[in-house]
Design an enzyme around this catalytic site. Structure first.
Site, PDB file in Angstrom:
ATOM      1  N   TYR A   1      -6.627   0.607  12.556  1.00  0.00           N
ATOM      2  CA  TYR A   1      -6.847  -0.287  11.414  1.00  0.00           C
ATOM      3  C   TYR A   1      -6.250   0.362  10.175  1.00  0.00           C
ATOM      4  CZ  TYR A   1      -9.918  -3.311  14.170  1.00  0.00           C
ATOM      5  OH  TYR A   1     -10.421  -4.186  15.104  1.00  0.00           O
ATOM      6  N   GLU A   2      -5.957  -0.502   9.204  1.00  0.00           N
ATOM      7  CA  GLU A   2      -5.339  -0.093   7.947  1.00  0.00           C
ATOM      8  C   GLU A   2      -6.079   1.055   7.261  1.00  0.00           C
ATOM      9  OE1 GLU A   2      -4.333  -3.805   6.438  1.00  0.00           O
ATOM     10  OE2 GLU A   2      -4.001  -3.091   4.413  1.00  0.00           O
ATOM     11  N   SER A   3      -7.386   1.142   7.538  1.00  0.00           N
ATOM     12  CA  SER A   3      -8.178   2.174   6.898  1.00  0.00           C
ATOM     13  C   SER A   3      -7.933   3.547   7.519  1.00  0.00           C
ATOM     14  CB  SER A   3      -9.648   1.802   7.007  1.00  0.00           C
ATOM     15  OG  SER A   3      -9.922   1.229   8.266  1.00  0.00           O
TER      16      SER A   3
ATOM     17  N   GLU B   1       0.823  -1.218   0.000  1.00  0.00           N
ATOM     18  CA  GLU B   1       0.000   0.000   0.000  1.00  0.00           C
ATOM     19  C   GLU B   1       0.857   1.268   0.000  1.00  0.00           C
ATOM     20  OE1 GLU B   1      -2.841  -0.277   3.167  1.00  0.00           O
ATOM     21  OE2 GLU B   1      -3.825  -2.005   2.274  1.00  0.00           O
TER      22      GLU B   1
END
Lengths: 257, 258
Positions: free
Chosen positions: B51-53, A100
Protein backbone atom coordinates in the site's frame (compact mmCIF):
# COMPACT_ATOMS: atom_id res chain seq x y z
CA UNK A 1 15.89 25.63 26.42
CA UNK A 2 13.60 25.66 23.43
CA UNK A 3 10.29 25.37 25.28
CA UNK A 4 7.81 28.18 24.57
CA UNK A 5 4.17 28.89 25.24
CA UNK A 6 1.85 28.39 22.28
CA UNK A 7 1.24 32.13 21.71
CA UNK A 8 5.00 32.76 21.60
CA UNK A 9 5.43 30.04 18.97
CA UNK A 10 2.54 31.46 16.93
CA UNK A 11 4.55 34.69 16.58
CA UNK A 12 7.12 32.77 14.52
CA UNK A 13 4.58 32.55 11.70
CA UNK A 14 3.69 35.79 9.87
CA UNK A 15 1.09 36.65 7.25
CA UNK A 16 2.28 35.10 4.01
CA UNK A 17 4.74 32.64 5.58
CA UNK A 18 5.52 29.49 3.58
CA UNK A 19 4.50 26.94 6.20
CA UNK A 20 5.20 23.21 6.05
CA UNK A 21 2.64 21.20 8.00
CA UNK A 22 3.57 17.78 9.40
CA UNK A 23 1.39 14.72 9.76
CA UNK A 24 -0.32 12.71 7.05
CA UNK A 25 -4.06 12.57 6.31
CA UNK A 26 -5.78 12.19 9.71
CA UNK A 27 -2.65 11.47 11.73
CA UNK A 28 -0.37 13.78 13.72
CA UNK A 29 -1.71 17.06 12.31
CA UNK A 30 -0.65 20.02 14.53
CA UNK A 31 -4.25 21.18 14.82
CA UNK A 32 -4.03 23.20 18.05
CA UNK A 33 -1.22 25.27 16.53
CA UNK A 34 -3.15 25.83 13.29
CA UNK A 35 -6.34 26.74 15.16
CA UNK A 36 -4.42 29.37 17.14
CA UNK A 37 -2.92 30.73 13.92
CA UNK A 38 -6.49 31.17 12.66
CA UNK A 39 -7.58 32.82 15.92
CA UNK A 40 -4.58 35.14 15.73
CA UNK A 41 -5.83 36.22 12.30
CA UNK A 42 -2.90 35.04 10.19
CA UNK A 43 -3.65 35.28 6.47
CA UNK A 44 -2.26 34.59 2.98
CA UNK A 45 -0.41 31.54 4.29
CA UNK A 46 1.32 29.37 1.73
CA UNK A 47 1.12 25.82 2.99
CA UNK A 48 2.85 22.62 1.97
CA UNK A 49 2.01 19.16 3.23
CA UNK A 50 2.30 15.68 1.79
CA UNK A 51 -1.36 14.64 2.11
CA UNK A 52 -3.73 17.15 3.67
CA UNK A 53 -7.06 16.74 5.42
CA UNK A 54 -8.52 18.67 8.37
CA UNK A 55 -5.39 20.86 8.60
CA UNK A 56 -5.74 22.36 5.14
CA UNK A 57 -9.53 22.41 5.41
CA UNK A 58 -9.36 24.48 8.61
CA UNK A 59 -7.06 27.09 7.04
CA UNK A 60 -9.21 27.19 3.90
CA UNK A 61 -12.45 27.56 5.90
CA UNK A 62 -10.85 30.48 7.78
CA UNK A 63 -9.80 32.17 4.54
CA UNK A 64 -6.19 32.05 5.73
CA UNK A 65 -4.77 30.14 2.78
CA UNK A 66 -3.19 31.66 -0.31
CA UNK A 67 -1.71 28.54 -1.88
CA UNK A 68 -1.37 24.86 -1.17
CA UNK A 69 1.40 22.52 -2.33
CA UNK A 70 0.87 18.80 -1.88
CA UNK A 71 -0.56 15.61 -3.28
CA UNK A 72 -4.07 15.41 -1.87
CA UNK A 73 -6.58 17.25 0.28
CA UNK A 74 -9.59 15.28 1.42
CA UNK A 75 -10.93 12.74 3.85
CA UNK A 76 -10.66 9.53 1.77
CA UNK A 77 -13.80 7.44 2.44
CA UNK A 78 -15.39 10.30 4.42
CA UNK A 79 -15.44 12.64 1.44
CA UNK A 80 -13.93 15.78 -0.09
CA UNK A 81 -12.72 18.85 1.80
CA UNK A 82 -15.63 21.24 1.13
CA UNK A 83 -14.19 24.69 1.98
CA UNK A 84 -10.88 23.92 0.31
CA UNK A 85 -12.53 22.54 -2.80
CA UNK A 86 -14.85 25.54 -3.18
CA UNK A 87 -12.02 28.05 -2.70
CA UNK A 88 -9.86 26.32 -5.33
CA UNK A 89 -12.79 26.24 -7.76
CA UNK A 90 -13.16 30.01 -7.25
CA UNK A 91 -9.41 30.46 -7.77
CA UNK A 92 -9.10 31.91 -4.26
CA UNK A 93 -6.52 29.29 -3.39
CA UNK A 94 -3.80 28.23 -5.81
CA UNK A 95 -3.53 24.43 -5.55
CA UNK A 96 -0.05 23.46 -6.66
CA UNK A 97 -0.67 19.74 -6.97
CA UNK A 98 2.41 17.57 -6.57
CA UNK A 99 2.53 13.82 -6.94
CA UNK A 100 3.78 12.21 -3.74
CA UNK A 101 7.20 11.44 -5.14
CA UNK A 102 7.62 14.89 -6.72
CA UNK A 103 6.87 16.36 -3.29
CA UNK A 104 9.43 14.11 -1.57
CA UNK A 105 11.96 14.94 -4.28
CA UNK A 106 11.48 18.67 -3.54
CA UNK A 107 12.08 18.08 0.17
CA UNK A 108 15.16 15.99 -0.61
CA UNK A 109 16.60 18.72 -2.82
CA UNK A 110 16.03 21.21 0.03
CA UNK A 111 17.47 18.93 2.71
CA UNK A 112 20.48 17.94 0.60
CA UNK A 113 21.47 21.40 -0.62
CA UNK A 114 20.86 20.46 -4.26
CA UNK A 115 19.59 22.76 -7.05
CA UNK A 116 17.18 19.99 -8.00
CA UNK A 117 16.52 16.33 -7.34
CA UNK A 118 16.11 14.06 -10.35
CA UNK A 119 12.97 11.95 -10.39
CA UNK A 120 11.28 9.94 -13.06
CA UNK A 121 8.09 10.14 -11.03
CA UNK A 122 5.06 11.51 -12.82
CA UNK A 123 6.74 11.56 -16.25
CA UNK A 124 3.95 12.16 -18.75
CA UNK A 125 1.65 13.69 -16.13
CA UNK A 126 0.26 17.19 -16.80
CA UNK A 127 1.24 18.02 -13.20
CA UNK A 128 4.85 18.41 -14.30
CA UNK A 129 4.01 21.32 -16.64
CA UNK A 130 1.50 22.92 -14.24
CA UNK A 131 4.19 23.00 -11.55
CA UNK A 132 6.61 24.54 -14.05
CA UNK A 133 9.11 21.72 -13.59
CA UNK A 134 11.83 21.14 -16.17
CA UNK A 135 12.18 17.76 -17.80
CA UNK A 136 15.82 17.30 -18.71
CA UNK A 137 17.78 14.80 -20.75
CA UNK A 138 19.67 12.07 -18.95
CA UNK A 139 23.34 13.04 -19.58
CA UNK A 140 24.11 9.31 -19.84
CA UNK A 141 21.49 8.61 -22.50
CA UNK A 142 18.52 7.04 -20.68
CA UNK A 143 14.96 8.33 -20.55
CA UNK A 144 14.47 11.94 -19.39
CA UNK A 145 14.18 12.99 -15.74
CA UNK A 146 12.10 15.63 -13.98
CA UNK A 147 14.35 18.17 -12.24
CA UNK A 148 12.48 19.00 -9.04
CA UNK A 149 13.70 22.21 -7.36
CA UNK A 150 13.96 22.53 -3.57
CA UNK A 151 10.74 22.77 -1.60
CA UNK A 152 11.86 24.87 1.35
CA UNK A 153 9.16 25.92 3.83
CA UNK A 154 10.26 28.93 5.88
CA UNK A 155 8.74 27.30 8.95
CA UNK A 156 7.64 23.70 9.53
CA UNK A 157 5.25 22.76 12.31
CA UNK A 158 4.99 19.11 13.35
CA UNK A 159 3.17 17.33 16.14
CA UNK A 160 5.02 14.63 18.10
CA UNK A 161 4.31 12.33 21.02
CA UNK A 162 7.28 13.24 23.16
CA UNK A 163 9.93 15.93 22.88
CA UNK A 164 12.33 17.41 25.40
CA UNK A 165 13.05 20.96 26.46
CA UNK A 166 16.13 21.00 24.20
CA UNK A 167 13.98 20.31 21.13
CA UNK A 168 14.89 16.65 20.65
CA UNK A 169 11.92 14.70 19.32
CA UNK A 170 11.42 11.02 20.14
CA UNK A 171 10.70 8.50 17.41
CA UNK A 172 7.02 7.47 17.49
CA UNK A 173 6.18 4.56 19.78
CA UNK A 174 3.86 2.97 17.25
CA UNK A 175 5.42 1.71 13.97
CA UNK A 176 2.99 3.75 11.95
CA UNK A 177 3.01 4.59 8.27
CA UNK A 178 4.71 7.62 6.75
CA UNK A 179 6.26 8.69 10.05
CA UNK A 180 9.37 9.67 8.16
CA UNK A 181 7.49 12.46 6.39
CA UNK A 182 7.74 14.70 9.47
CA UNK A 183 11.49 14.06 9.64
CA UNK A 184 11.94 14.85 5.94
CA UNK A 185 9.92 18.04 6.34
CA UNK A 186 11.89 19.13 9.40
CA UNK A 187 15.16 18.68 7.48
CA UNK A 188 13.93 20.74 4.53
CA UNK A 189 12.49 23.69 6.44
CA UNK A 190 14.20 26.91 7.55
CA UNK A 191 12.81 26.72 11.09
CA UNK A 192 10.99 23.96 12.96
CA UNK A 193 8.26 24.27 15.57
CA UNK A 194 7.37 21.09 17.44
CA UNK A 195 4.15 20.68 19.35
CA UNK A 196 4.17 17.57 21.53
CA UNK A 197 1.78 15.59 23.67
CA UNK A 198 4.40 15.70 26.39
CA UNK A 199 7.56 17.74 26.87
CA UNK A 200 10.10 16.11 29.21
CA UNK A 201 13.26 17.66 30.57
CA UNK A 202 15.58 15.31 28.69
CA UNK A 203 14.69 12.40 26.34
CA UNK A 204 15.84 8.95 27.43
CA UNK A 205 14.82 7.29 24.16
CA UNK A 206 16.34 7.70 20.67
CA UNK A 207 15.52 10.98 18.93
CA UNK A 208 14.62 11.36 15.25
CA UNK A 209 14.64 15.16 15.10
CA UNK A 210 17.42 16.86 17.01
CA UNK A 211 17.41 19.95 19.19
CA UNK A 212 19.80 21.92 17.02
CA UNK A 213 17.30 21.70 14.15
CA UNK A 214 14.38 22.88 16.26
CA UNK A 215 13.40 26.47 17.00
CA UNK A 216 10.61 25.98 19.50
CA UNK A 217 8.89 23.20 21.46
CA UNK A 218 5.38 23.59 22.85
CA UNK A 219 3.46 21.13 24.99
CA UNK A 220 -0.05 20.67 23.58
CA UNK A 221 -1.87 17.66 25.02
CA UNK A 222 -4.37 16.38 22.51
CA UNK A 223 -2.86 18.94 20.15
CA UNK A 224 -3.55 16.83 17.06
CA UNK A 225 -7.32 16.51 17.61
CA UNK A 226 -9.51 15.95 15.69
CA UNK A 227 -6.75 14.09 13.84
CA UNK A 228 -5.17 11.21 15.76
CA UNK A 229 -1.81 10.22 17.19
CA UNK A 230 -1.18 6.47 16.59
CA UNK A 231 -0.79 4.63 19.86
CA UNK A 232 -2.38 7.52 21.83
CA UNK A 233 -5.73 8.49 20.36
CA UNK A 234 -7.58 7.78 17.12
CA UNK A 235 -8.94 10.45 14.77
CA UNK A 236 -12.26 11.88 15.98
CA UNK A 237 -14.26 10.53 13.05
CA UNK A 238 -17.55 11.54 14.65
CA UNK A 239 -16.55 15.21 14.85
CA UNK A 240 -15.16 15.12 11.32
CA UNK A 241 -18.33 13.53 9.94
CA UNK A 242 -20.38 16.18 11.76
CA UNK A 243 -18.31 18.93 10.17
CA UNK A 244 -18.55 17.38 6.70
CA UNK A 245 -22.34 17.10 7.01
CA UNK A 246 -22.64 20.78 7.94
CA UNK A 247 -19.37 22.57 7.19
CA UNK A 248 -18.83 25.54 9.44
CA UNK A 249 -15.61 27.09 10.76
CA UNK A 250 -16.76 27.33 14.38
CA UNK A 251 -17.67 23.65 14.62
CA UNK A 252 -14.29 22.76 13.15
CA UNK A 253 -12.48 24.99 15.67
CA UNK A 254 -14.52 23.37 18.43
CA UNK A 255 -13.41 19.91 17.31
CA UNK A 256 -9.80 20.94 17.95
CA UNK A 257 -8.76 19.76 21.41
CA UNK B 1 -27.69 -22.72 -10.73
CA UNK B 2 -25.29 -19.81 -10.30
CA UNK B 3 -25.80 -17.44 -7.42
CA UNK B 4 -27.11 -13.93 -8.17
CA UNK B 5 -24.44 -11.21 -7.88
CA UNK B 6 -24.12 -7.44 -8.28
CA UNK B 7 -22.34 -5.53 -11.06
CA UNK B 8 -19.79 -4.38 -8.53
CA UNK B 9 -19.07 -7.97 -7.42
CA UNK B 10 -18.65 -8.96 -11.05
CA UNK B 11 -16.11 -6.16 -11.48
CA UNK B 12 -14.11 -7.01 -8.34
CA UNK B 13 -14.04 -10.77 -9.04
CA UNK B 14 -12.89 -10.19 -12.63
CA UNK B 15 -10.13 -7.90 -11.40
CA UNK B 16 -9.03 -10.40 -8.75
CA UNK B 17 -8.70 -13.16 -11.36
CA UNK B 18 -6.21 -11.09 -13.34
CA UNK B 19 -3.70 -11.22 -10.46
CA UNK B 20 -1.06 -13.95 -10.20
CA UNK B 21 0.32 -15.63 -7.14
CA UNK B 22 3.82 -14.22 -7.75
CA UNK B 23 2.70 -10.63 -8.37
CA UNK B 24 4.04 -7.75 -6.35
CA UNK B 25 1.09 -5.43 -6.40
CA UNK B 26 0.71 -1.73 -5.55
CA UNK B 27 -2.79 -1.37 -4.16
CA UNK B 28 -5.16 1.59 -4.00
CA UNK B 29 -7.99 1.90 -1.46
CA UNK B 30 -11.51 0.88 -2.49
CA UNK B 31 -12.31 -1.53 -5.34
CA UNK B 32 -8.60 -2.21 -6.11
CA UNK B 33 -8.04 -3.22 -2.49
CA UNK B 34 -11.12 -5.49 -2.56
CA UNK B 35 -9.84 -7.22 -5.69
CA UNK B 36 -6.29 -7.69 -4.40
CA UNK B 37 -7.41 -9.13 -1.09
CA UNK B 38 -9.93 -11.39 -2.81
CA UNK B 39 -7.07 -12.71 -4.97
CA UNK B 40 -4.96 -13.24 -1.84
CA UNK B 41 -7.77 -15.15 -0.13
CA UNK B 42 -8.46 -17.36 -3.18
CA UNK B 43 -6.01 -18.30 -5.93
CA UNK B 44 -3.03 -16.06 -5.05
CA UNK B 45 -2.16 -16.66 -1.37
CA UNK B 46 1.48 -15.61 -1.83
CA UNK B 47 0.80 -12.31 -3.60
CA UNK B 48 2.74 -9.36 -2.13
CA UNK B 49 0.50 -6.38 -1.47
CA UNK B 50 2.10 -2.98 -1.04
CA UNK B 51 0.00 0.00 0.00
CA UNK B 52 0.98 3.61 -0.59
CA UNK B 53 1.70 3.96 3.11
CA UNK B 54 4.80 1.79 2.63
CA UNK B 55 3.42 -1.43 4.10
CA UNK B 56 5.16 -4.37 2.43
CA UNK B 57 3.30 -7.69 2.31
CA UNK B 58 0.16 -6.43 4.04
CA UNK B 59 -2.42 -9.12 4.87
CA UNK B 60 -5.28 -7.09 6.30
CA UNK B 61 -8.00 -9.05 8.11
CA UNK B 62 -10.53 -6.49 6.98
CA UNK B 63 -10.44 -3.99 4.12
CA UNK B 64 -8.74 -0.72 5.03
CA UNK B 65 -10.77 2.52 4.80
CA UNK B 66 -7.64 4.65 4.66
CA UNK B 67 -4.09 4.10 3.41
CA UNK B 68 -3.19 4.80 7.04
CA UNK B 69 -5.27 2.03 8.64
CA UNK B 70 -3.34 0.48 11.52
CA UNK B 71 -4.28 -3.02 10.31
CA UNK B 72 -2.04 -2.55 7.26
CA UNK B 73 1.02 -1.82 9.42
CA UNK B 74 0.18 -4.55 11.93
CA UNK B 75 -0.16 -7.31 9.33
CA UNK B 76 2.70 -6.26 7.05
CA UNK B 77 6.25 -7.63 7.05
CA UNK B 78 7.36 -4.08 7.66
CA UNK B 79 6.51 -0.47 6.90
CA UNK B 80 9.17 1.32 4.89
CA UNK B 81 9.85 5.04 4.49
CA UNK B 82 8.32 7.18 1.76
CA UNK B 83 11.55 7.53 -0.25
CA UNK B 84 12.06 3.75 -0.09
CA UNK B 85 8.54 3.13 -1.34
CA UNK B 86 8.97 5.44 -4.28
CA UNK B 87 12.63 5.12 -5.15
CA UNK B 88 13.42 1.50 -4.46
CA UNK B 89 10.08 -0.21 -4.96
CA UNK B 90 8.40 1.91 -7.60
CA UNK B 91 11.05 3.79 -9.55
CA UNK B 92 13.39 0.83 -9.13
CA UNK B 93 10.96 -1.30 -11.13
CA UNK B 94 10.17 -3.85 -8.41
CA UNK B 95 6.38 -3.77 -8.64
CA UNK B 96 4.73 -5.97 -11.25
CA UNK B 97 1.18 -4.61 -11.13
CA UNK B 98 -0.34 -1.30 -10.03
CA UNK B 99 -4.06 -1.09 -9.46
CA UNK B 100 -5.72 2.29 -9.92
CA UNK B 101 -9.18 3.83 -9.96
CA UNK B 102 -10.13 6.93 -11.97
CA UNK B 103 -12.51 9.89 -11.92
CA UNK B 104 -12.06 10.02 -15.70
CA UNK B 105 -10.42 7.46 -17.99
CA UNK B 106 -9.94 8.09 -21.70
CA UNK B 107 -9.60 5.96 -24.83
CA UNK B 108 -5.82 5.76 -24.38
CA UNK B 109 -6.03 4.79 -20.72
CA UNK B 110 -4.99 8.20 -19.35
CA UNK B 111 -6.29 8.85 -15.84
CA UNK B 112 -7.63 12.09 -14.41
CA UNK B 113 -8.05 12.51 -10.65
CA UNK B 114 -7.21 16.24 -10.54
CA UNK B 115 -9.86 18.54 -12.07
CA UNK B 116 -13.00 18.45 -14.14
CA UNK B 117 -12.61 21.42 -16.48
CA UNK B 118 -9.69 23.83 -16.57
CA UNK B 119 -6.77 23.38 -14.13
CA UNK B 120 -6.68 27.03 -12.94
CA UNK B 121 -10.48 27.51 -12.90
CA UNK B 122 -11.87 24.02 -12.41
CA UNK B 123 -15.55 23.16 -12.62
CA UNK B 124 -14.87 20.49 -10.00
CA UNK B 125 -11.66 20.32 -8.00
CA UNK B 126 -10.93 16.71 -7.06
CA UNK B 127 -8.81 15.93 -3.97
CA UNK B 128 -5.64 15.17 -5.96
CA UNK B 129 -3.75 12.21 -7.34
CA UNK B 130 -1.57 11.29 -4.33
CA UNK B 131 0.96 8.74 -5.56
CA UNK B 132 -0.97 7.65 -8.65
CA UNK B 133 1.25 9.50 -11.18
CA UNK B 134 4.34 7.50 -10.24
CA UNK B 135 2.40 4.28 -9.82
CA UNK B 136 1.20 4.73 -13.41
CA UNK B 137 4.69 5.45 -14.68
CA UNK B 138 6.62 2.72 -12.87
CA UNK B 139 4.61 -0.40 -12.19
CA UNK B 140 5.29 -3.15 -14.73
CA UNK B 141 1.69 -2.84 -15.86
CA UNK B 142 -1.46 -1.05 -14.69
CA UNK B 143 -4.92 -2.46 -14.11
CA UNK B 144 -7.69 0.11 -13.85
CA UNK B 145 -11.02 -0.50 -12.12
CA UNK B 146 -13.69 2.03 -12.98
CA UNK B 147 -17.50 2.14 -13.04
CA UNK B 148 -18.61 2.41 -16.66
CA UNK B 149 -20.56 5.53 -17.63
CA UNK B 150 -20.16 8.47 -20.01
CA UNK B 151 -19.04 10.84 -17.30
CA UNK B 152 -16.05 8.66 -16.51
CA UNK B 153 -15.24 6.90 -19.77
CA UNK B 154 -14.38 9.90 -21.90
CA UNK B 155 -12.78 10.48 -25.29
CA UNK B 156 -10.12 12.74 -23.82
CA UNK B 157 -9.48 13.38 -20.12
CA UNK B 158 -9.56 17.05 -19.03
CA UNK B 159 -6.18 16.58 -17.33
CA UNK B 160 -3.63 13.76 -17.34
CA UNK B 161 -2.88 13.12 -13.68
CA UNK B 162 -1.46 9.68 -14.37
CA UNK B 163 -0.07 8.72 -17.74
CA UNK B 164 -1.77 5.95 -19.67
CA UNK B 165 -0.60 5.81 -23.25
CA UNK B 166 -0.67 9.60 -23.75
CA UNK B 167 -2.77 11.90 -25.94
CA UNK B 168 -2.03 9.94 -29.12
CA UNK B 169 -1.39 6.50 -27.62
CA UNK B 170 2.39 6.62 -28.20
CA UNK B 171 3.68 8.80 -25.35
CA UNK B 172 5.29 6.00 -23.32
CA UNK B 173 7.37 4.99 -26.29
CA UNK B 174 8.45 8.62 -26.86
CA UNK B 175 9.51 9.00 -23.22
CA UNK B 176 11.48 5.77 -23.39
CA UNK B 177 9.53 4.15 -20.55
CA UNK B 178 10.07 0.42 -20.24
CA UNK B 179 6.82 -0.21 -18.34
CA UNK B 180 3.63 -1.21 -20.17
CA UNK B 181 1.09 1.23 -18.73
CA UNK B 182 -2.60 0.25 -18.63
CA UNK B 183 -2.95 -3.26 -20.06
CA UNK B 184 -6.33 -4.08 -18.53
CA UNK B 185 -9.41 -2.05 -17.70
CA UNK B 186 -12.19 -3.69 -15.73
CA UNK B 187 -15.55 -1.94 -15.51
CA UNK B 188 -18.93 -3.06 -14.22
CA UNK B 189 -19.96 -3.74 -17.85
CA UNK B 190 -16.94 -5.21 -19.59
CA UNK B 191 -13.20 -5.85 -19.82
CA UNK B 192 -11.00 -3.73 -22.09
CA UNK B 193 -7.43 -4.00 -23.33
CA UNK B 194 -5.36 -1.63 -25.46
CA UNK B 195 -5.03 -2.33 -29.18
CA UNK B 196 -1.52 -3.75 -29.72
CA UNK B 197 -0.69 -1.07 -32.31
CA UNK B 198 -2.70 2.06 -31.48
CA UNK B 199 -3.10 1.48 -27.71
CA UNK B 200 -6.75 2.51 -27.94
CA UNK B 201 -8.85 0.62 -25.40
CA UNK B 202 -11.02 -2.09 -26.99
CA UNK B 203 -13.66 -4.32 -25.46
CA UNK B 204 -12.41 -7.90 -25.16
CA UNK B 205 -15.26 -9.34 -23.10
CA UNK B 206 -18.70 -8.29 -21.92
CA UNK B 207 -20.12 -9.29 -18.57
CA UNK B 208 -23.09 -11.70 -18.62
CA UNK B 209 -26.40 -9.96 -19.34
CA UNK B 210 -24.75 -6.76 -20.71
CA UNK B 211 -25.37 -5.87 -24.35
CA UNK B 212 -22.97 -4.38 -26.88
CA UNK B 213 -25.33 -1.40 -27.21
CA UNK B 214 -25.25 -0.73 -23.50
CA UNK B 215 -21.43 -0.63 -23.52
CA UNK B 216 -21.50 1.64 -26.57
CA UNK B 217 -23.94 4.05 -24.90
CA UNK B 218 -21.90 4.19 -21.71
CA UNK B 219 -18.61 4.94 -23.50
CA UNK B 220 -17.57 8.47 -24.50
CA UNK B 221 -15.85 7.43 -27.71
CA UNK B 222 -16.67 5.25 -30.73
CA UNK B 223 -15.63 2.08 -28.94
CA UNK B 224 -14.28 -0.95 -30.79
CA UNK B 225 -15.27 -4.52 -29.92
CA UNK B 226 -12.72 -7.24 -30.64
CA UNK B 227 -13.86 -9.70 -33.32
CA UNK B 228 -13.38 -12.59 -30.87
CA UNK B 229 -15.52 -10.80 -28.26
CA UNK B 230 -16.14 -13.05 -25.27
CA UNK B 231 -18.53 -13.20 -22.36
CA UNK B 232 -16.72 -12.65 -19.05
CA UNK B 233 -17.11 -15.77 -16.88
CA UNK B 234 -19.46 -14.97 -13.98
CA UNK B 235 -18.24 -15.14 -10.36
CA UNK B 236 -18.22 -18.62 -8.83
CA UNK B 237 -20.07 -19.39 -5.62
CA UNK B 238 -16.72 -19.80 -3.86
CA UNK B 239 -15.45 -16.38 -5.01
CA UNK B 240 -18.67 -14.70 -3.95
CA UNK B 241 -18.54 -16.35 -0.55
CA UNK B 242 -15.01 -15.15 0.14
CA UNK B 243 -15.75 -11.62 -1.10
CA UNK B 244 -18.98 -11.28 0.89
CA UNK B 245 -17.36 -12.66 3.98
CA UNK B 246 -14.50 -10.14 3.63
CA UNK B 247 -16.96 -7.27 3.21
CA UNK B 248 -19.11 -8.40 6.15
CA UNK B 249 -16.01 -8.60 8.37
CA UNK B 250 -14.98 -5.15 7.18
CA UNK B 251 -18.36 -3.63 7.94
CA UNK B 252 -18.46 -5.18 11.41
CA UNK B 253 -14.95 -3.96 12.21
CA UNK B 254 -15.52 -0.38 11.07
CA UNK B 255 -19.02 -0.02 12.51
CA UNK B 256 -19.39 2.86 14.93
CA UNK B 257 -17.22 5.48 13.32
CA UNK B 258 -13.97 3.63 12.52
Amino acid sequence: MKQLELDQAIDLVQDGTFLGVGGVLLKRKPMRFLADLVRAGRSRLRVATFLGSVDVELLAAAGALDSFSGGYVGFEYLGFAPAFQRAVERSEINYREYSEFLFMAGLRAAAGGLPFYPARAALGSDLVAELGLSVIADPYGGCPVVAVPPLTPEVAVIHAEVADTFGNVAAPSFPDFLVDFDVALARAAGAVIVTAERVVERLDVPAQIFGFQVTAVVETRGGARPSGVPGRYPPDVVAIRRYLTQPNLDSLLEAVG
Amino acid sequence: MAEPYTASEMMVVTAARALRNDDVCFVGIGAPSEACNLARLTHAPDITLIYESGTIGAKPEVLPLSIGDGDLCRTALTTVSVPETFQYWLQGGRISVGFLGAAQLDRFGNINTTVIGDYARPKVRLPGGGGAPEIATFCGEIYVIVPHDRRRMVDRVDFITSLGHGRDGQERHRLGLQTKGPTLVITDLCVMRPNPTTNELEVVSIHPGVTVDRVREATGWEVTFRPDLDTTPPPTTAELEVLRDLKARTEAAHRGGG
